[in-house]
Design an enzyme around this catalytic site. Structure first.
Site, PDB file in Angstrom:
ATOM      1  N   SER A 129      34.695  51.947  26.784  1.00  0.00           N
ATOM      2  CA  SER A 129      36.017  51.345  26.986  1.00  0.00           C
ATOM      3  C   SER A 129      35.997  50.027  27.748  1.00  0.00           C
ATOM      4  O   SER A 129      37.061  49.423  27.946  1.00  0.00           O
ATOM      5  CB  SER A 129      36.943  52.325  27.710  1.00  0.00           C
ATOM      6  OG  SER A 129      37.382  53.326  26.818  1.00  0.00           O
ATOM      7  N   LYS A 132      37.898  47.386  26.038  1.00  0.00           N
ATOM      8  CA  LYS A 132      39.328  47.110  26.186  1.00  0.00           C
ATOM      9  C   LYS A 132      39.604  45.836  26.981  1.00  0.00           C
ATOM     10  O   LYS A 132      40.711  45.291  26.912  1.00  0.00           O
ATOM     11  CB  LYS A 132      40.023  48.304  26.821  1.00  0.00           C
ATOM     12  CG  LYS A 132      40.043  49.566  25.961  1.00  0.00           C
ATOM     13  CD  LYS A 132      40.831  50.668  26.629  1.00  0.00           C
ATOM     14  CE  LYS A 132      40.918  51.928  25.776  1.00  0.00           C
ATOM     15  NZ  LYS A 132      39.641  52.673  25.708  1.00  0.00           N
ATOM     16  N   SER A 188      43.096  53.556  30.337  1.00  0.00           N
ATOM     17  CA  SER A 188      42.107  53.522  29.262  1.00  0.00           C
ATOM     18  C   SER A 188      42.509  54.368  28.068  1.00  0.00           C
ATOM     19  O   SER A 188      41.687  55.045  27.443  1.00  0.00           O
ATOM     20  CB  SER A 188      40.731  53.965  29.775  1.00  0.00           C
ATOM     21  OG  SER A 188      39.704  53.425  28.960  1.00  0.00           O
ATOM     22  N   LYS A 293      37.647  47.684  35.032  1.00  0.00           N
ATOM     23  CA  LYS A 293      37.693  48.473  33.794  1.00  0.00           C
ATOM     24  C   LYS A 293      36.530  49.441  33.787  1.00  0.00           C
ATOM     25  O   LYS A 293      35.389  49.060  34.058  1.00  0.00           O
ATOM     26  CB  LYS A 293      37.627  47.582  32.550  1.00  0.00           C
ATOM     27  CG  LYS A 293      37.873  48.362  31.260  1.00  0.00           C
ATOM     28  CD  LYS A 293      39.320  48.805  31.154  1.00  0.00           C
ATOM     29  CE  LYS A 293      39.528  49.964  30.177  1.00  0.00           C
ATOM     30  NZ  LYS A 293      39.084  51.270  30.686  1.00  0.00           N
TER      31      LYS A 293
END
Length: 346
Positions: A129, A132, A188, A293
């Site tokens: 992720s 993202k 997420s 993140k």
């Protein structure tokens, strides 16, 4: 209705930018604790226009004052992004460097591009992720209407290789683009990231092409994107490349604020989703983390990227392939603690 500038939004200590964006939308009545005023498409467009790279200050540095989790404030400083052309200086030479459990790692001075710590930083690996973050950059670059309503479809939950796409969202849930971006960055949520790609001009294929084009533009030579969520292990990058991406993404106030929102209650009308940031270091508030993140799939292990300010030094931290969440958090804490022992930047 007047338009608030980004500098004013960042200076408000009582309301985060995420709360302002999500609460001030046309469907404000369904947002928990929302403000009564509506947020027009014009306001949304102006907010995106205000979200430009920060003004260049003396000696090529940039700065903005932002509210910390402990109620204080600090000046975030970064360079005029020399990393955007892949200019990372592999000149680390500090003694007593920490060991990390992660498969690959990087600590970089975000102002000079100097690599302070490196472990397998040129190795291309699945990034889960962390993907993202590029999804957010492409969305922000497109200057789309952030108040546009998006309804999640079953295709947004398809995932990759049968992987679980979401434990909380459902097909039919409706949110605006800002809420989808907040869901994708702080919690997420994969369907939210998939919907951002699906509703991009030209659709999913155009979005993926834009992700890869941005990577090439930034000099991310070890990076390839196959989709927007990170569920697909064919999304690969290196710690070095992600250092470039984090430094670039830190120039977007929208991404900084959304990715470091510690908690948020999303009211979808018929249920409230109490959501926490996936990064425990953000939730705990002990460090000045400007951007964050996390990521996880089996092929990638536990990953995290952060832009932080330690001892007045803006720094990027990248950890890829830690064996567990505890090991990832331990690695991150060790690297941040080590950064605090380095000579203070003046």
């Amino acid at each position: 209705m007047h338009v608030l500038s980004m500098s004013i939004l960042l200076a408000w200590s009582t309301t985060s930018f995420a709360e302002l964006v999500v609460n001030n939308n046309p469907a404000s009545s369904r947002v928990s604790g929302s403000a009564s005023m509506n947020w027009s498409a014009t306001d949304a467009s102006q907010l995106m226009e205000d979200d430009e790279p920060l003004e260049i200050g003396p000696q090529g540095s940039t700065s903005v004052t932002t509210t910390l989790r402990n109620g204080g404030s600090a000046t975030i400083t970064s360079s005029s992004t020399p990393q955007q052309s892949g200019q990372i200086r592999d000149t680390f030479g500090y003694s007593s460097q920490p060991s990390v459990n992660a498969r690959a790692a990087l600590v970089m001075d975000a102002q000079t591009g100097e690599v302070l710590y490196s472990k397998n930083s040129n190795m291309s690996v699945p990034i889960a992720s962390i993907t993202k973050l590029m999804t957010a950059v492409v969305t922000a670059d497109a200057r789309l209407n952030m108040s546009e309503e998006i309804t999640l479809e079953s295709i947004d939950f398809a995932g990759a290789g049968g992987k679980n796409s979401s434990s909380t969202l459902r097909a039919g849930d409706t949110m605006n683009r800002a809420e989808a971006l907040l869901f994708a960055l702080m919690k997420s949520e994969n369907p939210a990231a998939a919907a951002l790609a699906r509703t991009y001009p030209g659709g999913r294929s155009a979005f993926i092409a834009a992700m890869n084009a941005k990577a090439r533009q930034l000099g991310m030579t070890s990076t390839r994107y196959a989709e927007s969520t990170g569920l697909d292990p064919h999304n690969v990058s290196s710690a070095r490349d992600l250092g470039i991406l984090v430094s670039t993404a830190s120039q977007y106030g929208l991404i900084r604020q959304f990715s470091t929102t510690p908690t948020y209650d999303f009211n979808l009308g018929y249920r409230v989703l109490k959501s926490n940031n996936t990064n425990a270091l953000v939730r705990n508030g002990g460090w000045n983390i400007n951007l964050s993140k996390t990521g996880y799939i089996n092929e990638a292990g536990r990953c995290v990227v952060m832009h932080t300010t330690v001892n007045s030094r803006p720094a990027v931290v990248v950890l890829l392939g830690a064996p567990s969440s505890q090991a990832r958090n331990s690695d991150a804490t060790n690297l941040l603690s080590w950064l605090s022992t380095l000579p203070k930047r003046v």
